[in-house]
Write a protein that holds these residues in place. Structure first.
Motif, short mmCIF file in Angstrom:
data_model
loop_
_atom_site.label_atom_id
_atom_site.label_comp_id
_atom_site.label_asym_id
_atom_site.label_seq_id
_atom_site.Cartn_x
_atom_site.Cartn_y
_atom_site.Cartn_z
N THR A 1 12.23 -8.32 -1.31
CA THR A 1 12.89 -7.02 -1.44
C THR A 1 11.89 -5.92 -1.76
O THR A 1 11.96 -4.82 -1.22
N ASP A 2 10.95 -6.23 -2.62
CA ASP A 2 9.96 -5.24 -3.03
C ASP A 2 8.92 -4.95 -1.95
O ASP A 2 8.46 -3.81 -1.81
N LEU A 3 8.56 -5.98 -1.19
CA LEU A 3 7.38 -5.85 -0.34
C LEU A 3 7.61 -6.03 1.16
O LEU A 3 6.69 -5.76 1.94
N ALA A 4 8.77 -6.46 1.57
CA ALA A 4 8.97 -6.73 2.99
C ALA A 4 10.08 -5.88 3.55
O ALA A 4 11.17 -5.82 3.00
N LEU B 1 0.83 -1.21 0.00
CA LEU B 1 0.00 0.00 0.00
C LEU B 1 0.86 1.26 0.00
O LEU B 1 0.61 2.21 -0.74
N LEU B 2 1.89 1.29 0.85
CA LEU B 2 2.74 2.47 0.94
C LEU B 2 3.51 2.71 -0.34
O LEU B 2 3.82 3.85 -0.70
N LYS B 3 3.80 1.62 -1.05
CA LYS B 3 4.57 1.73 -2.29
C LYS B 3 3.70 2.14 -3.47
O LYS B 3 4.14 2.91 -4.34
N ILE C 1 -6.92 3.60 -1.45
CA ILE C 1 -7.25 2.24 -1.02
C ILE C 1 -7.39 2.14 0.49
O ILE C 1 -8.18 1.35 1.00
N TYR C 2 -6.66 2.96 1.23
CA TYR C 2 -6.66 2.82 2.68
C TYR C 2 -6.66 4.18 3.36
O TYR C 2 -6.38 5.21 2.75
#
Length: 446
Positions: free
Chosen positions: A437-440, A84-86, A93-94
């Motif tokens: 790497t992209d999401l965590a 979401l932040l990315k 959305i939030y």
């Protein structure tokens, strides 16, 4: 009749199905994927904006979570948060709110103090609030409350209210942009039958059959129906729990939870500002047992009994569960909460645990809101199974109710993607490290 063959067929276009599509499209070399959805668009059932509690659960203030479960849920929810932040720079959305869980009385307050000591390392943003702190954050929570009651709260600013319908749409858009992929979105397409012939699954839809090397079913309660049709999950039945909500205007600045009651697998009553309108708070969910696979879809009654099982073993299991007076009384009371007039008069007692000064006229029943969460019953143990329900078959996966559902959709997608690549075997790859790497963040995967 020409049968089209896919490497992967995903059945169910809700938040879990689209999260899997996103992961397969962006982090594997799988090229041919079908997403099959029986509705006219994606995420119109339990992932629809009105059908769930719109909360991204981390396990910090959910007092029914053990530390071990909170670690797992936090890792999964952090993937969604980072996505979401990315991707959602405009916050369509939030909406971010603070959140707290209230402890009222000596027993609950001590429970929260103990929980804080146990959980503060996993959640460094977690704080203990005294009455003055609570009043500053949520003045309505203290208004008209007895000064003799001890009250504390576990609090964090890291609260996310999410429109999971829009999140599913984002997953879909960010899957379809891959020019090297052949992604077929099959809407208004009900799967009539799944069979296996030789090394391929035959999926009958309308007047044709499509084929797939592997299948992932993310169709909520219907997933168990499909599993049983293929000989899997015969030792399971379902207790379908429908959640409803009430609205109240202008009473909360953030999310406020109550302490979970022991022995109950259903979420404690809480209040959340609406994802797209902070001036309205949604209180709930109630937990009404209904013989439906989908809320407000009465054609699913027969499917429920096919899925639940009409055997003596299933009947004995349900009777044993309902014999527990705590569960039986809770289910009976929650059934009444949806009744006109009397329902609101009973439910306001639960809301007053959060907002003591609330008036009956402040509450209105959220008509058309709420979905169905399938609680899995193990017919061998004759007990409810808590948490994730997943069945792994021969190159096929059935996701019945990942827990807590949408919050762990990307973690569930990561795990299922690894399985699917193993199913397909030689030549197929999953770039797990790039996914992480992209999401965590480092904290999310620690």
């Amino acid at each position: 009749m020409n049968n089209q063959t896919y490497e992967v067929a995903i059945i169910g276009g809700g938040i879990c199905g689209t999260a899997l599509l996103y992961t397969l499209s962006n982090y594997t070399n799988i090229k041919n994927i079908a997403l099959i959805e029986k509705e006219s668009d994606i995420a119109l059932v339990n992932s629809y904006t009105n059908s769930n509690s719109q909360t991204l659960h981390f396990g910090d203030i959910e007092t029914n979570y053990t530390l071990a479960k909170a670690k797992k849920v936090n890792a999964g929810a952090s993937l969604v948060k980072n996505y979401l932040l990315k991707t959602d720079s405009q916050q369509d959305i939030y909406t971010k709110y603070h959140k707290m869980v209230l402890g009222v009385g000596l027993e609950q307050c001590q429970k929260l103090k103990d929980r804080y000591q146990e959980f503060k390392q996993l959640f460094p943003d977690l704080r203990l609030l005294n009455q003055a702190d609570i009043a500053a954050k949520e003045p309505k929570v203290l208004e008209n409350r007895s000064t003799e009651e001890e009250i504390i709260a576990l609090f964090t600013d890291e609260g996310y209210t999410v429109d999971f319908n829009l999140l599913a749409r984002s997953f879909l858009v960010n899957s379809q942009h891959k020019s090297d992929k052949n992604i077929s979105l099959l809407l208004n397409t009900k799967v009539k039958q799944i069979t296996k012939k030789n090394d391929l699954y035959q999926i009958k839809i309308a007047d044709k059959i499509i084929q797939a090397k592997t299948v992932a079913i993310a169709a909520g309660a219907h997933s168990l129906l499909f599993a049983k049709s293929l000989g899997y999950g015969l030792n399971y039945a379902l207790l379908s729990v429908a959640g409803s909500f009430y609205f109240a205007p202008g009473v909360l600045n953030g999310k406020v939870y109550t302490v979970q009651r022991q022995k109950l697998p259903f979420a404690a009553i809480h209040g959340d500002p609406e994802v797209h309108n902070s001036a309205i708070a949604r209180f709930g969910p109630t937990a009404k047992v209904l013989p439906l696979l989908e809320r407000h879809n009465y054609s699913s009654i027969l499917e429920y009994f096919q899925t639940a099982g009409m055997s003596m073993k299933a009947a004995i299991s349900f009777l044993k569960i309902l014999a527990d007076p705590v569960i039986r009384n809770y289910i009976a009371l929650n059934f009444i909460y949806d009744f006109p007039v009397i329902g609101k008069r009973l439910f306001i007692k639960e809301v007053k645990k959060i907002i003591p000064a609330i008036k009956l006229n402040d509450l209105s029943y959220a008509k058309g809101y709420g979905g169905v969460r399938p609680q899995v019953v193990n017919l061998n143990t004759q007990a409810l199974e808590m948490g994730e329900a997943k069945i792994i078959g021969d190159k096929i996966i059935f996701n019945i109710t990942p827990s807590p559902g949408a919050s762990t959709c990307l973690q569930n997608a990561l795990e299922d993607t690894a399985r699917i690549v193993d199913f397909l075997a030689e030549g197929y790859q999953f770039d797990r490290q790039q996914f992480l790497t992209d999401l965590a963040s480092d904290r999310a995967i620690a």
